[in-house]
Design an enzyme around this catalytic site. Structure first.
Site, PDB file in Angstrom:
ATOM      1  N   HIS A   1      -1.530   1.461  -4.204  1.00 44.49           N
ATOM      2  CA  HIS A   1      -1.966   2.857  -4.149  1.00 44.49           C
ATOM      3  C   HIS A   1      -1.073   3.790  -4.955  1.00 44.49           C
ATOM      4  CE1 HIS A   1      -4.052   1.780  -0.091  1.00 44.49           C
ATOM      5  NE2 HIS A   1      -4.805   1.483  -1.138  1.00 44.49           N
TER       6      HIS A   1
ATOM      7  N   SER B   1      -2.444  -1.902   9.417  1.00 49.08           N
ATOM      8  CA  SER B   1      -3.660  -2.193  10.168  1.00 49.08           C
ATOM      9  C   SER B   1      -4.796  -2.614   9.242  1.00 49.08           C
ATOM     10  CB  SER B   1      -4.082  -0.961  10.972  1.00 49.08           C
ATOM     11  OG  SER B   1      -4.343   0.120  10.087  1.00 49.08           O
TER      12      SER B   1
ATOM     13  N   CYS C   1       0.588  20.375 -17.065  1.00 50.23           N
ATOM     14  CA  CYS C   1       1.189  19.301 -17.860  1.00 50.23           C
ATOM     15  C   CYS C   1       1.790  19.901 -19.128  1.00 50.23           C
ATOM     16  CB  CYS C   1       0.116  18.274 -18.220  1.00 50.23           C
ATOM     17  SG  CYS C   1       0.607  17.083 -19.494  1.00 50.23           S
TER      18      CYS C   1
ATOM     19  N   ASP D   1       6.156   4.901  -1.323  1.00 49.05           N
ATOM     20  CA  ASP D   1       7.523   5.406  -1.182  1.00 49.05           C
ATOM     21  C   ASP D   1       8.530   4.737  -2.110  1.00 49.05           C
ATOM     22  OD1 ASP D   1       7.891   2.880   0.099  1.00 49.05           O
ATOM     23  OD2 ASP D   1       7.431   3.782   2.051  1.00 49.05           O
TER      24      ASP D   1
ATOM     25  N   GLN E   1       0.827  -1.198   0.000  1.00 50.64           N
ATOM     26  CA  GLN E   1       0.000   0.000   0.000  1.00 50.64           C
ATOM     27  C   GLN E   1       0.867   1.255   0.000  1.00 50.64           C
ATOM     28  OE1 GLN E   1      -3.279  -0.475   3.147  1.00 50.64           O
ATOM     29  NE2 GLN E   1      -1.839  -2.113   3.640  1.00 50.64           N
ATOM     30  N   ASN E   2       2.158   1.089   0.209  1.00 58.87           N
ATOM     31  CA  ASN E   2       3.061   2.220   0.357  1.00 58.87           C
ATOM     32  C   ASN E   2       3.371   2.872  -0.991  1.00 58.87           C
ATOM     33  OD1 ASN E   2       3.072   1.512   3.029  1.00 58.87           O
ATOM     34  ND2 ASN E   2       5.058   0.474   2.945  1.00 58.87           N
TER      35      ASN E   2
ATOM     36  N   CYS F   1      -4.257  13.814 -19.843  1.00 61.33           N
ATOM     37  CA  CYS F   1      -3.671  12.939 -20.866  1.00 61.33           C
ATOM     38  C   CYS F   1      -2.997  11.703 -20.292  1.00 61.33           C
ATOM     39  CB  CYS F   1      -2.678  13.724 -21.732  1.00 61.33           C
ATOM     40  SG  CYS F   1      -1.136  14.165 -20.877  1.00 61.33           S
TER      41      CYS F   1
END
Length: 406
Positions: free
Chosen positions: A163, A313, A243, A147, A144-145, A174
Site C-alpha cells: 500500500h 485481519s 508540486c 510506516d 500492508q503497512n 508528474c
C-alpha cells in the site's frame, strides 16, 4: 484487460478464530507449532515444483497489528471494529483528488500527526522478521503497512510495500516524489499558527503520549497512518504547496490540455489550479494498486513454499487475495493475529485436526510477545543443526600427550 485492484475497506464483523493446533493458545504451544511449521517438509506437489532455493522458504505478510507495539494505532480491534476512534473514516482517493477542502483537512491532520509517525521506530516483531531472514527461513516480505518499519529493520530482505509508504509524497500529475520531512517544513512555513500549536503540543507531550485516553482528554484523537483529529479545528485555513516541478512546467492532463498550477503570494496551491497536487505516497482507499506491485506480490506467493501472516485481519481485499492465492496453491499457512481474520474458515476449514503445525498454525498471541521467544528457540535449533553437521576433525598431535605419559 485485467480488472484494477482497489484498496477497499471491509466493514463486516469478523468471526472469532479457532486456535490450531489447540496447544497454540499458549506461548510454549505456539512455539512448538511454529517450529514444526518451519521445519516440516513441503507438501509433495510443492516440493516437486520447487525450482529455486527460495521456493521452499516462507513468505511473510504483515499488517498494522505488527506496529502497535511501536505506538502506532491499528485500524481494527479484535472484533473488526475501529479501535481508537470509532467515528474515524479514512479519506477516499476520489475525495482527495476532487476537493480542495478535503485536501486541506487531510494535510492539516497529517501535519499534526507526522512528527509522532516519523519518530516511531520498529519494534521487536520487525527485528524478529530480520532474524528469521538471517536464519535463512524467508523468501521475502509483503507488508500492508506504510510506516517503513520493515524497510528500516531489515533492508536486506526483499520487501514489497503493498500500500505504499508515508516517507514521501508523490505528485498526481508528474509522479515525482518529495521527501515527507521536506514537505512538512513547507507546511510549517505556510501555516505558522498551526505550527505554533504543533510545537506547543509536542512540548507538552500531548502528541507523544502512548495512552489514547490521555490524548482524548486533551481533545486529540489519533488514527492510523499519522492522522490526528482536532474536533472543531479550522481546517479551511490550512494551506499546502503544489508540486515544485509542475509549478515550473505544468503537465498535459488526461483531457490533452496543459494543466494549470497557480499559488498564492506565499506559494500555496490555489484555485483555479488543476494539476500539481501532491498526495501521500500510499494507496488510499478506493485507489488502484499499481500493476507492478500487484504482480510482484503474486510472484512472491508463487515463489514461496509457506505463508506466515502476522498482525493483520486481512480486511483489505488486496491482502486477502494473497492468502487465498497461497491457499489455492496448497501452501501451509500460519496466522498470528489478535482477533478474527477475514475468511479464515476458508483457510483453515479443511485443516487436519491431528496435525501439529506442519500444515498450518492459528494463534491469537501478540507478535511482540511471541516472536522474540520464537527467535530464541529457532536460533537454538539452528545452532544444534550447525553443530551436528560439523565434520569430526581429530585434533592434531592428539596422541602426543598419551605417548609422553606411557
Amino acid at each position: 484487460m485485467p480488472k484494477p485492484l482497489l484498496r477497499i475497506p471491509y466493514t463486516d464483523i469478523l468471526a472469532a478464530p479457532t486456535v490450531a493446533p489447540s496447544s497454540a493458545a499458549t506461548i510454549p504451544g505456539a512455539i512448538a507449532a511454529l517450529k514444526n511449521f518451519f521445519a516440516a517438509p513441503l507438501p509433495q506437489h510443492l516440493a516437486a515444483a520447487s525450482s529455486s532455493p527460495s521456493s521452499s522458504k516462507t513468505l511473510i505478510l504483515t499488517g498494522a497489528g505488527l506496529s502497535v507495539a511501536s505506538g502506532l494505532p491499528d485500524y481494527r480491534g479484535v472484533n473488526g471494529t475501529y479501535r481508537v476512534n470509532k467515528t474515524y473514516r479514512p479519506i477516499f482517493y476520489h475525495e482527495f483528488l476532487s476537493s480542495h477542502e478535503s485536501r486541506k483537512r487531510y494535510w492539516a491532520r497529517s501535519f499534526l500527526g507526522w512528527s509522532t509517525t516519523d519518530k516511531a521506530a520498529p519494534n521487536v516483531a520487525h527485528y524478529a522478521v530480520r532474524d528469521m531472514g538471517g536464519l535463512g527461513l524467508l523468501s521475502s516480505v509483503i507488508t500492508q503497512n506504510v510506516d517503513s518499519f520493515h524497510h528500516k529493520a531489515h533492508p536486506q530482505i526483499p520487501t514489497i510495500e503493498l500500500h505504499g509508504y508515508l516517507r514521501t509524497v508523490v505528485c498526481t500529475s508528474c509522479k515525482s516524489e518529495l521527501d515527507r520531512n521536506e514537505f512538512q517544513r513547507e507546511l510549517a512555513r505556510l501555516n505558522p499558527r498551526w505550527d505554533a500549536f504543533l510545537q506547543e503540543a509536542l512540548k507538552t507531550g500531548a502528541l507523544s503520549s502512548e495512552d489514547p485516553a490521555q490524548r482524548n482528554r486533551r481533545g486529540i484523537k489519533t488514527n492510523p497512518d499519522g492522522d490526528v483529529d482536532l474536533p472543531d479545528a479550522p481546517y479551511t485555513t490550512f494551506r499546502y504547496p503544489p508540486c515544485p516541478k509542475c509549478l515550473k512546467k505544468p503537465q498535459i492532463g488526461s483531457d490533452s490540455h496543459r494543466q494549470v498550477v497557480e499559488t498564492d503570494k506565499d506559494g500555496a496551491w490555489t484555485a483555479p489550479s488543476t494539476g500539481g497536487i501532491l498526495k501521500p505516497n500510499v494507496v488510499m482507499f478506493g485507489e488502484s494498486i499499481a500493476t507492478s506491485v500487484k504482480n510482484a506480490a503474486e510472484d512472491a506467493v508463487n515463489a514461496s513454499g509457506r505463508l506466515l501472516v502476522m498482525g493483520t485481519s486481512l480486511a483489505t481485499y488486496s491482502a486477502w487475495r494473497l492468502a487465498r492465492q497461497a491457499k489455492a496453491r496448497g501452501m501451509p499457512i500460519a496466522i498470528i493475529n489478535a482477533g478474527g481474520v477475514r475468511g479464515e474458515d476458508q483457510i483453515f476449514g479443511d485443516l487436519d485436526p491431528n496435525q501439529h503445525g506442519e500444515l498450518g498454525v492459528r494463534t491469537e498471541l501478540m507478535t511482540n510477545e511471541l516472536l522474540p521467544v520464537l527467535i530464541e528457540e529457532l536460533r537454538k535449533d539452528a545452532q544444534h543443526y550447525h553443530d551436528a553437521a560439523k565434520p569430526h576433525v581429530p585434533r592434531q598431535n592428539a596422541n602426543v600427550f598419551k605417548d609422553m605419559l606411557s
